[in-house]
Design a protein around this motif. Structure first.
Motif, PDB file in Angstrom:
ATOM      1  N   CYS A  16     -44.800  17.012   2.348  1.00  0.00           N
ATOM      2  CA  CYS A  16     -44.248  16.225   1.234  1.00  0.00           C
ATOM      3  C   CYS A  16     -45.083  15.006   0.866  1.00  0.00           C
ATOM      4  N   LEU A  17     -45.644  14.329   1.855  1.00  0.00           N
ATOM      5  CA  LEU A  17     -46.435  13.123   1.571  1.00  0.00           C
ATOM      6  C   LEU A  17     -47.601  13.395   0.621  1.00  0.00           C
ATOM      7  N   PRO A  18     -48.267  14.562   0.695  1.00  0.00           N
ATOM      8  CA  PRO A  18     -49.356  14.818  -0.266  1.00  0.00           C
ATOM      9  C   PRO A  18     -48.921  14.744  -1.732  1.00  0.00           C
ATOM     10  N   LEU A  19     -47.640  15.000  -2.022  1.00  0.00           N
ATOM     11  CA  LEU A  19     -47.160  14.905  -3.401  1.00  0.00           C
ATOM     12  C   LEU A  19     -47.098  13.451  -3.874  1.00  0.00           C
ATOM     13  N   LEU A  20     -46.967  12.527  -2.916  1.00  0.00           N
ATOM     14  CA  LEU A  20     -46.896  11.105  -3.266  1.00  0.00           C
ATOM     15  C   LEU A  20     -48.245  10.413  -3.152  1.00  0.00           C
ATOM     16  N   ALA A  21     -49.165  11.010  -2.402  1.00  0.00           N
ATOM     17  CA  ALA A  21     -50.425  10.345  -2.066  1.00  0.00           C
ATOM     18  C   ALA A  21     -51.177   9.791  -3.275  1.00  0.00           C
ATOM     19  N   PRO A  22     -51.249  10.510  -4.413  1.00  0.00           N
ATOM     20  CA  PRO A  22     -52.003   9.947  -5.551  1.00  0.00           C
ATOM     21  C   PRO A  22     -51.466   8.614  -6.049  1.00  0.00           C
ATOM     22  N   PHE A  23     -50.183   8.342  -5.799  1.00  0.00           N
ATOM     23  CA  PHE A  23     -49.574   7.112  -6.298  1.00  0.00           C
ATOM     24  C   PHE A  23     -49.604   5.988  -5.265  1.00  0.00           C
ATOM     25  N   LEU A  24     -50.095   6.279  -4.075  1.00  0.00           N
ATOM     26  CA  LEU A  24     -50.137   5.294  -2.995  1.00  0.00           C
ATOM     27  C   LEU A  24     -51.535   4.725  -2.792  1.00  0.00           C
ATOM     28  N   THR A  25     -52.536   5.348  -3.393  1.00  0.00           N
ATOM     29  CA  THR A  25     -53.917   4.909  -3.231  1.00  0.00           C
ATOM     30  C   THR A  25     -54.094   3.487  -3.765  1.00  0.00           C
ATOM     31  N   GLY A  26     -54.735   2.648  -2.962  1.00  0.00           N
ATOM     32  CA  GLY A  26     -55.016   1.284  -3.374  1.00  0.00           C
ATOM     33  C   GLY A  26     -53.863   0.329  -3.211  1.00  0.00           C
ATOM     34  N   LYS A  27     -52.750   0.795  -2.699  1.00  0.00           N
ATOM     35  CA  LYS A  27     -51.587  -0.070  -2.490  1.00  0.00           C
ATOM     36  C   LYS A  27     -51.557  -0.573  -1.033  1.00  0.00           C
ATOM     37  N   LYS A  28     -50.800  -1.611  -0.825  1.00  0.00           N
ATOM     38  CA  LYS A  28     -50.602  -2.115   0.534  1.00  0.00           C
ATOM     39  C   LYS A  28     -49.454  -1.341   1.157  1.00  0.00           C
ATOM     40  N   VAL A  29     -49.791  -0.401   2.018  1.00  0.00           N
ATOM     41  CA  VAL A  29     -48.794   0.516   2.554  1.00  0.00           C
ATOM     42  C   VAL A  29     -48.905   0.568   4.073  1.00  0.00           C
ATOM     43  N   VAL A  30     -47.781   0.507   4.740  1.00  0.00           N
ATOM     44  CA  VAL A  30     -47.697   0.748   6.183  1.00  0.00           C
ATOM     45  C   VAL A  30     -47.049   2.112   6.379  1.00  0.00           C
ATOM     46  N   TYR A  31     -47.760   3.023   7.013  1.00  0.00           N
ATOM     47  CA  TYR A  31     -47.245   4.366   7.268  1.00  0.00           C
ATOM     48  C   TYR A  31     -46.664   4.420   8.671  1.00  0.00           C
ATOM     49  N   ILE A  32     -45.435   4.915   8.770  1.00  0.00           N
ATOM     50  CA  ILE A  32     -44.778   5.052  10.076  1.00  0.00           C
ATOM     51  C   ILE A  32     -44.306   6.490  10.218  1.00  0.00           C
ATOM     52  N   ASP A  33     -44.651   7.113  11.327  1.00  0.00           N
ATOM     53  CA  ASP A  33     -44.224   8.477  11.618  1.00  0.00           C
ATOM     54  C   ASP A  33     -43.245   8.480  12.780  1.00  0.00           C
ATOM     55  N   VAL A  34     -42.226   9.332  12.669  1.00  0.00           N
ATOM     56  CA  VAL A  34     -41.272   9.517  13.758  1.00  0.00           C
ATOM     57  C   VAL A  34     -41.136  11.015  14.023  1.00  0.00           C
ATOM     58  N   PRO A  35     -40.710  11.393  15.215  1.00  0.00           N
ATOM     59  CA  PRO A  35     -40.487  12.817  15.483  1.00  0.00           C
ATOM     60  C   PRO A  35     -39.324  13.354  14.668  1.00  0.00           C
ATOM     61  N   ALA A  36     -39.403  14.622  14.315  1.00  0.00           N
ATOM     62  CA  ALA A  36     -38.382  15.235  13.462  1.00  0.00           C
ATOM     63  C   ALA A  36     -37.202  15.717  14.286  1.00  0.00           C
ATOM     64  N   GLY A  37     -36.017  15.614  13.705  1.00  0.00           N
ATOM     65  CA  GLY A  37     -34.849  16.224  14.321  1.00  0.00           C
ATOM     66  C   GLY A  37     -33.757  15.246  14.697  1.00  0.00           C
ATOM     67  N   GLU A  38     -32.524  15.759  14.701  1.00  0.00           N
ATOM     68  CA  GLU A  38     -31.343  14.962  15.019  1.00  0.00           C
ATOM     69  C   GLU A  38     -31.417  14.351  16.416  1.00  0.00           C
ATOM     70  N   ARG A  39     -32.058  15.045  17.353  1.00  0.00           N
ATOM     71  CA  ARG A  39     -32.073  14.529  18.731  1.00  0.00           C
ATOM     72  C   ARG A  39     -32.892  13.249  18.863  1.00  0.00           C
ATOM     73  N   PHE A  40     -33.665  12.886  17.827  1.00  0.00           N
ATOM     74  CA  PHE A  40     -34.431  11.638  17.856  1.00  0.00           C
ATOM     75  C   PHE A  40     -33.798  10.548  16.996  1.00  0.00           C
ATOM     76  N   LYS A  41     -32.586  10.788  16.538  1.00  0.00           N
ATOM     77  CA  LYS A  41     -31.911   9.816  15.666  1.00  0.00           C
ATOM     78  C   LYS A  41     -31.138   8.825  16.538  1.00  0.00           C
ATOM     79  N   HIS A  42     -31.886   7.953  17.216  1.00  0.00           N
ATOM     80  CA  HIS A  42     -31.254   7.036  18.168  1.00  0.00           C
ATOM     81  C   HIS A  42     -31.996   5.702  18.190  1.00  0.00           C
ATOM     82  N   LEU A  43     -31.518   4.792  19.026  1.00  0.00           N
ATOM     83  CA  LEU A  43     -32.047   3.434  19.036  1.00  0.00           C
ATOM     84  C   LEU A  43     -33.511   3.361  19.447  1.00  0.00           C
ATOM     85  N   ASP A  44     -33.954   4.239  20.340  1.00  0.00           N
ATOM     86  CA  ASP A  44     -35.358   4.198  20.761  1.00  0.00           C
ATOM     87  C   ASP A  44     -36.286   4.467  19.579  1.00  0.00           C
TER      88      ASP A  44
END
Length: 354
Positions: free
Chosen positions: A44-72
Motif C-alpha cells: 500500500c505504501l507505494p501508492l502514497l510514495a509519490p506524494f511523500l517525496t521531499g516531505k519531512k516524514v518519519v516512517y514507523i513499522d510495526v508487526p502485523a496482526g491482532e496479537r501485536f495490538k498491545h502496550l509494547d
C-alpha cells in the motif's frame, strides 16, 4: 464521495491522489508520521510514495496482526516518534487495517497529549467499520480494546483500490461488518446482500458508501455509545470472546469470522428471547455459514468464553449485555442473557456443522 461525520471530520471515498495531500499541506504541519506494518509497507505504501517525496516524514513499522495490538507495540511507536523529533504540530497517517487504525490512533491521541491523525484504512473491515466513530484502543489482559479512548481523526481516506491487495479470506472477514450494518439498520439491504456470495463481483465503492453511511448515522446520534450506538455491537459480545479464545491458537479466526459466529449465536438468543422469528434466524445462520464455513467452538472453552464475556466493557453490573435483533434492520440494545442461554446458543452454533 465525501461524507461528513458530526462536522468533525470528513470521510473521503475516492482514489487517493494529489488533492488529499494538498489538503494535508494546507494545515501547515511540521511533519508527518507514516505508520504501517509489513503488509501495508509492501503493498500500500507505494501508492502514497509519490506524494511523500521531499516531505519531512518519519516512517514507523510495526508487526502485523491482532496479537501485536498491545502496550509494547505502542511503546515502540512512541519511542520512534521521540527519536524522529515528532512534536505537537505533526500529523500521523495510519496506513493499514483495523489494528493499525485502532492502535495508531490511540498512540497519536496520547502522544504529548495528542497529535492529529488521519486514518487510511486498507482493509474492507477497517473501511466500513473502524473508519467511523473515533473509537481507539489496544488489547489488554487478552480482552480486546479494553484500553482506549474516543478521539476523532482529522480525516479518513478510503480508497477501494486497496481491496485488490487483499486475500479472499481477509475480504470476507471485512464483509461481516457490512452484513452487520444491514442487519441492525437496513432490512432491505440485508435482503439484497443475502442473495449473493461472490465477493469479487461486488461494486465495492457502492457497498462501502452505503455501509459507512449507515454507521455514520448511528454514530452521529450517539457518539459516546450511551444508547443507539450500542446496536453496532451486534455479534460482538460472543464474537469478541470467540476471537480472543482462538487468537493464540493455530486455528485462529479472523475478526469477521468470529463476528459471523457471534451474529448466528446472538440471533439464536434473539429468537429465544421472543424477538426474532425462526425464519430470520435460519436465513442469518444459513448465509453466514455459507460465507464463512463452520469452526466448531470446543465445549471445553465454554466457561472461559463466559469469563471473557464478563469482561466486556458493554456490561452493566453482573449481567452480560447484548444487542439483539427484533427483525433484520431493527436492533434492540441493552438485552441481558444468562450464561445458560449463552451456552445453549453456542451449542446451537456447533450443531450447524455439516
Amino acid at each position: 464521495m465525501t461524507l461528513t461525520v458530526a462536522s468533525d471530520y470528513d470521510i473521503r471515498i475516492a482514489p487517493i491522489g494529489a488533492s488529499h495531500f494538498s489538503w494535508l499541506e494546507e494545515r501547515g504541519y511540521a511533519g508527518w508520521v507514516v505508520l504501517s506494518d509489513e503488509h501495508t509497507r509492501t503493498h500500500c505504501l507505494p501508492l502514497l510514495a509519490p506524494f511523500l517525496t521531499g516531505k519531512k516524514v518519519v516512517y514507523i513499522d510495526v508487526p502485523a496482526g491482532e496479537r501485536f495490538k498491545h502496550l509494547d507495540t505502542c511503546r515502540h511507536i512512541w519511542e520512534a516518534m521521540f527519536a524522529g523529533g515528532v512534536g505537537r504540530r505533526w500529523c500521523c497517517l495510519n496506513l493499514g487495517g483495523g489494528v493499525i487504525g485502532d492502535m495508531g490512533g490511540f498512540a497519536a491521541a496520547t502522544f504529548k497529549r495528542g497529535i492529529d491523525f488521519v486514518q487510511i484504512p486498507t482493509t474492507l473491515l477497517s473501511q466500513v467499520d473502524a473508519s467511523v466513530g473515533g473509537k481507539l484502543g489496544i488489547d489488554f489482559h487478552e480482552v480486546k480494546n479494553s484500553i482506549g479512548l474516543f478521539a476523532n481523526p482529522r480525516s479518513v481516506w478510503i480508497d477501494p483500490a486497496f481491496l485488490r491487495t487483499l486475500p479472499e479470506r481477509e475480504l470476507r472477514s471485512g464483509y461481516a461488518e457490512v452484513i452487520k450494518h444491514a442487519l441492525i439498520a437496513d432490512g432491505a439491504e440485508w435482503e439484497t446482500l443475502r442473495r449473493g456470495t461472490e465477493l469479487r463481483s461486488i461494486d465495492w465503492e457502492k457497498v462501502i458508501t452505503h455501509s459507512v453511511a449507515l454507521k455514520r448515522e448511528i454514530v452521529e446520534e450517539d457518539p459516546y455509545e450511551r444508547d443507539r450506538r450500542k446496536a453496532l455491537n451486534f455479534g460482538h459480545t460472543i464474537g469478541h470472546a470467540v476471537e480472543s479464545f482462538f487468537l493464540p491458537r493455530p486455528e485462529r479466526l479472523f475478526h469477521g469470522e468470529a463476528v459471523a459466529i457471534g451474529m448466528i449465536t446472538e440471533s439464536w438468543i434473539s429468537r429465544q428471547q421472543g424477538l426474532l422469528g425462526t425464519a430470520d434466524l435460519e436465513a442469518i445462520a444459513d448465509y453466514c455459514t455459507e460465507l464463512y464455513g463452520h469452526q466448531e467452538v470446543p465445549r471445553a472453552s465454554f466457561i472461559q468464553l463466559i469469563e471473557l464475556m464478563r469482561q466486556d466493557k458493554k456490561n452493566e453490573g453482573d449481567e452480560i449485555n447484548f444487542t439483539l435483533l427484533e427483525s433484520p434492520g431493527r436492533a434492540v440494545v441493552n438485552q441481558a442473557a444468562t450464561p445458560e442461554v449463552i451456552l445453549e446458543s453456542l451449542r446451537y452454533y456447533n450443531s450447524l456443522a455439516k
